[in-house]
Design a protein around this motif. Structure first.
Motif, PDB file in Angstrom:
ATOM      1  N   ARG A  14       0.822  -1.202   0.000  1.00  0.00           N
ATOM      2  CA  ARG A  14       0.000   0.000   0.000  1.00  0.00           C
ATOM      3  C   ARG A  14       0.862   1.261   0.000  1.00  0.00           C
ATOM      4  O   ARG A  14       0.527   2.262  -0.643  1.00  0.00           O
ATOM      5  CB  ARG A  14      -0.940  -0.010   1.209  1.00  0.00           C
ATOM      6  CG  ARG A  14      -2.043  -1.070   1.122  1.00  0.00           C
ATOM      7  CD  ARG A  14      -2.737  -1.275   2.464  1.00  0.00           C
ATOM      8  NE  ARG A  14      -3.415  -0.073   2.929  1.00  0.00           N
ATOM      9  CZ  ARG A  14      -3.880   0.072   4.174  1.00  0.00           C
ATOM     10  NH1 ARG A  14      -3.716  -0.895   5.076  1.00  0.00           N
ATOM     11  NH2 ARG A  14      -4.511   1.177   4.508  1.00  0.00           N
ATOM     12  N   ILE A  15       1.995   1.224   0.712  1.00  0.00           N
ATOM     13  CA  ILE A  15       2.913   2.362   0.683  1.00  0.00           C
ATOM     14  C   ILE A  15       3.428   2.579  -0.730  1.00  0.00           C
ATOM     15  O   ILE A  15       3.444   3.710  -1.249  1.00  0.00           O
ATOM     16  CB  ILE A  15       4.091   2.143   1.655  1.00  0.00           C
ATOM     17  CG1 ILE A  15       3.611   2.185   3.105  1.00  0.00           C
ATOM     18  CG2 ILE A  15       5.178   3.209   1.429  1.00  0.00           C
ATOM     19  CD1 ILE A  15       4.682   1.814   4.117  1.00  0.00           C
ATOM     20  N   GLU A  16       3.854   1.497  -1.374  1.00  0.00           N
ATOM     21  CA  GLU A  16       4.398   1.621  -2.719  1.00  0.00           C
ATOM     22  C   GLU A  16       3.332   2.098  -3.709  1.00  0.00           C
ATOM     23  O   GLU A  16       3.616   2.915  -4.598  1.00  0.00           O
ATOM     24  CB  GLU A  16       4.989   0.281  -3.171  1.00  0.00           C
ATOM     25  CG  GLU A  16       6.209  -0.169  -2.364  1.00  0.00           C
ATOM     26  CD  GLU A  16       7.429   0.720  -2.576  1.00  0.00           C
ATOM     27  OE1 GLU A  16       7.363   1.666  -3.384  1.00  0.00           O
ATOM     28  OE2 GLU A  16       8.451   0.488  -1.901  1.00  0.00           O
ATOM     29  N   ALA A  17       2.109   1.608  -3.552  1.00  0.00           N
ATOM     30  CA  ALA A  17       1.034   2.038  -4.456  1.00  0.00           C
ATOM     31  C   ALA A  17       0.709   3.511  -4.253  1.00  0.00           C
ATOM     32  O   ALA A  17       0.505   4.257  -5.227  1.00  0.00           O
ATOM     33  CB  ALA A  17      -0.205   1.181  -4.226  1.00  0.00           C
ATOM     34  N   ARG A  18       0.661   3.944  -3.012  1.00  0.00           N
ATOM     35  CA  ARG A  18       0.361   5.360  -2.729  1.00  0.00           C
ATOM     36  C   ARG A  18       1.489   6.252  -3.234  1.00  0.00           C
ATOM     37  O   ARG A  18       1.249   7.335  -3.772  1.00  0.00           O
ATOM     38  CB  ARG A  18       0.141   5.531  -1.227  1.00  0.00           C
ATOM     39  CG  ARG A  18      -0.297   6.919  -0.805  1.00  0.00           C
ATOM     40  CD  ARG A  18      -1.209   6.831   0.395  1.00  0.00           C
ATOM     41  NE  ARG A  18      -1.375   8.090   1.070  1.00  0.00           N
ATOM     42  CZ  ARG A  18      -2.035   9.137   0.609  1.00  0.00           C
ATOM     43  NH1 ARG A  18      -2.567   9.085  -0.608  1.00  0.00           N
ATOM     44  NH2 ARG A  18      -2.155  10.235   1.324  1.00  0.00           N
ATOM     45  N   LYS A  19       2.724   5.792  -3.072  1.00  0.00           N
ATOM     46  CA  LYS A  19       3.874   6.544  -3.555  1.00  0.00           C
ATOM     47  C   LYS A  19       3.841   6.656  -5.084  1.00  0.00           C
ATOM     48  O   LYS A  19       4.083   7.734  -5.639  1.00  0.00           O
ATOM     49  CB  LYS A  19       5.153   5.859  -3.075  1.00  0.00           C
ATOM     50  CG  LYS A  19       6.414   6.624  -3.352  1.00  0.00           C
ATOM     51  CD  LYS A  19       7.604   6.047  -2.574  1.00  0.00           C
ATOM     52  CE  LYS A  19       7.900   4.624  -2.980  1.00  0.00           C
ATOM     53  NZ  LYS A  19       9.112   4.110  -2.309  1.00  0.00           N
TER      54      LYS A  19
END
Length: 380
Positions: free
Chosen positions: A250-255
Motif C-alpha cells: 500500500r505504501i508503494e502504491a500510494r507513492k
C-alpha cells in the motif's frame, strides 16, 4: 520506572498507506481519534507541525476542552515565533488543559522545508537558536521577576509572564535528533530525548550518547528516552507478516500514485536529516533485526520520521518493546498505518502486556535491591 505511550492527534485519516477519506479538517475525526487513545490506555498524543499544516496549538486547545486525562504533546518549531510569545502560548495551553501539556521542540532537518517559512539559518545555527529558545521559554515559565535577555538570536528587556503554567509546574520539554548538534543541545536541555526505532544495539549507542552529553553539560538527571515505532500486529505471526507486506504494498502504491513522493517535506532517496539517513543505512544492511524490527517500511518512505516497524503478535511486539525498556526506553511512540483502528488495537492488546512486563521487572528489581541492602549493611 513507569512506561508511557505516545499516539497521534490528527484531523484526517490519511497516512503513508491511506488516501484521506475525511475532510482535510475533520474535527469530529480529531476528537474521535484522541478519545480512542484516551480510552485505551495511551499516555499522550502528538499534535504534529508542518510548514503548510494546521496550527497545532489551536487544535490542542480545542481537544483540551473536550478530554479529561490524555496528555497533549505540542510540536513547535522555534523559527515560527518569538520565545516570549511561545512561552505565553504554552502556559495558556497548560492552564486550559489543567497541566496536561508537554512541548516537543523541532529544530528542523530539511533546509527547503525551513525556508518555506523564511528560516534560512544553517543547521548548526538552527540548533544554537533552539537551545537559546528553550532556555528562554523555561526561564519565562519559572521567573517571578521581570528579566532581560541579550543573546545571539534574541534580545529583549523586562519580560515576565503574568500567568504561569498550571499549578506551578514546568511543562515537560521533549527533543529529538541524531546529529552531533542535536545530541549536544537536546541532552543539555530536554526532559525527554526522542530517537527513531532502531535495532537494539544501535539504540543502546544512542542512549549512551545522550547520557554522555548530559553529563558533559553538567546535568545530574538524565533525560528520559523515547523511541518511535510503527506496530503491525495480528493474532498469529504468519498473519502479522502477511499484514506487513500488505502495508508495504500500500505504501508503494500510494507513492506511485503521487509520482514517487509521499510528502513535500521529505525526500525519498536523499533525506537531509541525520535520523533518516541512519534509518536508510540500517535498512541497507537488512530487513529484519532482533526479534520483530522490520526496516522495509523505512526504506520505502525514505526513512521519513517514525518509519521502522515492529511486526508480530501482540505478545511478540510487547516482548520486543520490553527489550527496549530494558535498555532504558521509558516512552514508546507507536503510531499505526490505519490510524484509528491501530490505536485501538495497540491500546487493547499491546499496552497492557508491556505495562505488565514493566511491573514485573520493577518488582524484581525492588526485591533484588531489598535483598542487597542487608548484605551491604553487614559488610559496612
Amino acid at each position: 520506572m513507569p512506561v508511557e505511550f505516545l499516539g497521534i492527534a490528527t484531523t484526517s485519516d490519511a497516512s503513508e498507506t491511506t488516501a484521506p477519506t475525511t475532510a482535510p479538517v475533520d474535527l469530529r475525526y480529531l476528537e474521535r481519534i484522541v478519545r480512542a487513545h484516551e480510552d485505551n490506555g495511551w499516555t499522550r498524543v502528538l499534535f504534529a507541525y508542518g510548514s503548510g499544516g494546521l496550527e497545532p496549538s489551536a487544535l490542542a486547545g480545542w481537544i483540551a476542552a473536550r478530554t479529561e486525562t490524555i496528555e497533549l504533546l505540542l510540536a513547535h518549531r522555534p523559527n515560527v515565533s518569538y520565545p516570549t510569545f511561545a512561552a505565553k502560548t504554552f502556559a495558556t495551553l497548560d492552564q486550559v488543559s489543567q497541566g496536561r501539556l508537554s512541548v516537543h521542540f523541532i529544530t528542523g532537518g530539511n533546509d527547503h522545508e525551513q525556508a518555506r517559512e523564511g528560516d534560512r539559518l544553517t543547521k548548526d545555527e538552527r540548533y544554537a537558536r533552539t537551545q537559546e529558545y528553550i532556555q528562554i521559554v523555561k526561564r519565562a515559565w519559572t521567573s517571578t521577576e521581570p528579566f532581560d535577555h541579550h543573546g545571539q538570536f534574541y534580545d529583549f528587556d523586562d519580560f515576565v509572564l503574568d500567568a504561569k503554567p498550571f499549578g506551578g509546574r514546568v511543562p515537560t520539554v521533549s527533543f529529538g535528533g541524531s546529529s552531533d548538534a542535536a545530541f549536544r543541545v537536546g541532552a543539555a536541555e530536554a526532559d525527554i530525548y526522542a530517537v527513531w526505532g532502531e535495532p537494539l544495539d544501535r539504540t543502546r549507542e544512542q542512549i549512551e550518547r545522550v547520557h554522555a552529553e548530559a553529563a558533559a553539560a553538567g546535568r545530574t538527571t538524565r533525560p528520559r528516552i523515547h523511541a518511535a515505532f510503527r506496530p503491525i500486529i495480528a493474532p498469529t505471526e504468519e498473519l502479522a507478516w502477511e499484514k506487513a507486506h500488505r502495508v508495504l504494498d500500500r505504501i508503494e502504491a500510494r507513492k506511485a500514485a503521487a509520482g514517487g513522493v509521499l510528502s513535500r517535506r521529505h525526500s525519498i532517496d536523499r533525506p537531509e536529516n541525520a535520523g533518516s539517513q541512519r534509518l536508510l543505512e540500517i535498512a541497507a544492511q537488512g530487513e529484519r533485526f532482533d526479534t520483530a524490527l522490520w526496516t522495509a517500511t523505512a526504506k520505502a518512505t525514505g526513512g521519513a520520521g517514525n518509519s521502522n516497524a515492529l511486526v508480530g503478535t501482540p505478545e511478540q511486539v510487547a516482548e520486543a518493546l520490553l527489550a527496549y525498556y530494558d535498555l532504558g526506553v521509558s516512552i514508546i511512540s507507536a503510531r499505526g498505518y490505519d490510524l484509528l483502528d491501530d490505536a485501538i488495537d495497540f491500546g487493547r492488546y499491546v499496552i497492557p502486556l508491556v505495562r505488565e512486563g514493566v511491573a514485573q521487572r520493577d518488582a524484581e528489581n525492588a526485591g533484588a535491591a531489598n535483598q542487597a541492602a542487608p548484605a551491604a549493611a553487614a559488610v559496612a
